[in-house]
Design an enzyme around this catalytic site. Sequence first.
Site, mmCIF file in Angstrom:
data_model
loop_
_atom_site.group_PDB
_atom_site.id
_atom_site.type_symbol
_atom_site.label_atom_id
_atom_site.label_comp_id
_atom_site.label_asym_id
_atom_site.label_seq_id
_atom_site.Cartn_x
_atom_site.Cartn_y
_atom_site.Cartn_z
ATOM 1 N N HIS A 44 0.834 -1.204 0.000
ATOM 2 C CA HIS A 44 0.000 0.000 0.000
ATOM 3 C C HIS A 44 0.868 1.253 0.000
ATOM 4 O O HIS A 44 0.662 2.172 -0.809
ATOM 5 C CB HIS A 44 -0.916 -0.024 1.226
ATOM 6 C CG HIS A 44 -1.848 1.131 1.320
ATOM 7 N ND1 HIS A 44 -3.156 1.069 0.897
ATOM 8 C CD2 HIS A 44 -1.681 2.394 1.792
ATOM 9 C CE1 HIS A 44 -3.740 2.238 1.092
ATOM 10 N NE2 HIS A 44 -2.865 3.065 1.645
ATOM 11 N N GLU A 45 1.833 1.300 0.899
ATOM 12 C CA GLU A 45 2.684 2.491 0.986
ATOM 13 C C GLU A 45 3.614 2.606 -0.209
ATOM 14 O O GLU A 45 3.964 3.721 -0.625
ATOM 15 C CB GLU A 45 3.466 2.494 2.299
ATOM 16 C CG GLU A 45 2.607 2.478 3.556
ATOM 17 C CD GLU A 45 1.534 3.557 3.594
ATOM 18 O OE1 GLU A 45 1.742 4.622 2.954
ATOM 19 O OE2 GLU A 45 0.499 3.350 4.236
ATOM 20 N N HIS A 94 1.750 4.574 -2.774
ATOM 21 C CA HIS A 94 1.878 6.013 -2.535
ATOM 22 C C HIS A 94 3.258 6.516 -2.972
ATOM 23 O O HIS A 94 3.383 7.542 -3.652
ATOM 24 C CB HIS A 94 1.704 6.312 -1.046
ATOM 25 C CG HIS A 94 0.285 6.310 -0.577
ATOM 26 N ND1 HIS A 94 -0.681 7.108 -1.136
ATOM 27 C CD2 HIS A 94 -0.321 5.621 0.425
ATOM 28 C CE1 HIS A 94 -1.841 6.908 -0.506
ATOM 29 N NE2 HIS A 94 -1.642 6.016 0.445
ATOM 30 N N GLU A 115 -4.671 7.631 -3.218
ATOM 31 C CA GLU A 115 -5.197 6.351 -2.729
ATOM 32 C C GLU A 115 -5.512 5.393 -3.868
ATOM 33 O O GLU A 115 -5.435 4.177 -3.696
ATOM 34 C CB GLU A 115 -6.439 6.586 -1.876
ATOM 35 C CG GLU A 115 -6.147 7.119 -0.490
ATOM 36 C CD GLU A 115 -5.297 6.163 0.341
ATOM 37 O OE1 GLU A 115 -5.528 4.939 0.286
ATOM 38 O OE2 GLU A 115 -4.399 6.649 1.045
#
Length: 489
Positions: free
Chosen positions: A255-256, A259, A285
């Site tokens: 997830h990170e 980003h 997101e």
Amino acid sequence: MTAFAELMAFQRETEALAQVAGRLGWDQETMMPRAAAQQRSEEIAALEAVLHARRTDPRIGDWLAAADPQDDVAAAQLREIRRGYERNSKVPGALAAEIARCTSLAQGIWAQARADEDVAAFLPTLEEVLRLRREEAAALADGGDPYDALLQDYEPGATGAGIAALFDRMRPRLVALREAILGADYQPPALGGHYPEAAQLRLSREIARAFGYDFTRGRLDLAVHPFSSGSGSDVRITTRVSENDPFNCFYSTIHEVGHACYELGVDPDFALTALGQGASMGVHESQSRIYENQLGRSHAFTGWLFGRMRQAFDLPVADADTFHAIVNRVTPGFIRTEADEVQYNLHVMLRFDLERALVAGTLAVADLEEAWNNRFLADFGVAVQRPSDGVLQDVHWSVGLFGYFPTYSLGNVYAGCLHQALRRAVPDLDADLAEGRTAPATEWLRETVQRHGKRLLPGEVIAAACGAEPTEAPLLEYLEQKFRAIYRL
């Protein structure tokens, strides 16, 4: 120098200072000694005062009036600088500095209250953070809706009413899918076993590289709440580890990385300019969620991950199909960041409604825990037993991010649209993911979304990538197709 050149030189220094401020925040959540919290709050407040003075410097108005953009990039630069200048000019400098000081302190108070399961220790601080943000919202709103004013910091153009309508359309299909899944005859088993921290972090780094994260321009550390920080050539990520649940670590990392790769993928010519970051938090997101879910939790990629986990751990799972079902297991749970794809947006909807009421003044901070627990029981059918599973689980309100939560679901909606377009553009996607090759997907995302930075507005960048305006339909169709297959419905 022309007015445009003078403005861009001034903006570059402001952006550089903002990166320094961000690095102070990263350090506070990863490496700073606990006893330094008070001093750090003063450091951050002092730097915020300098930044606010620069962002409201009257010369910016003069340069904007005189600047003559020569192309669409220059016009976009002026658009974003003007938006920031007009926004910041409405907020008194003393208020901006006090918000920075208070939220810096509040993060540590929240972390300790969370560790101690002590809501009462945090509520006075939350009351102060909310008071300051409501004061800021009133200054920004010009008589309009204060919550809408706060939303503009995260999703320009969004409104609370528009988001509420979106959620009203999404909720019935999400709830119906969840009920069908929980009532299905087949239920994947829970993952058992023990997964040592060092081995998890080694595999997390391998996974990050598989998704294109550049460790020469970033690093991976541990934090209470995983996050990504920075832009340009210094973009850092964090994860967290539970030795009984390796998916928490691995999927927080993916997830990170989503980003981080967005920030790393922005056109280098935009570095340290107003265009040098993601278009909005919703678009941000979309990258983290498509990396984590449509790619990372796909049957193809989990097949590759299954092989890697068998090499790294004593994995008590018989085959790749079962592993895929376990990775995507739907079960009632308290923690938003650990929620399955079906229920994740329901967690966001709860927070959106509560924070909107807090900002409006129809919900008092003193009543927040009870309101949270009652709503959670109604929405998820289980009772919250401890604050760290409830109102204290997220860092966002402690650091004043009112208006941030709905962008998580907007990101899911955008990711659904992007995934549909990606499948058309990369027909061999599953074959690549099965070998741990994400480059065809991530390069498409870099070219269609990430490189633009803020040059395009949020809706424009998604529409340009997908060929149509974003709607919730692709996300809901993807979820229904995927989970009906897993649960044999």
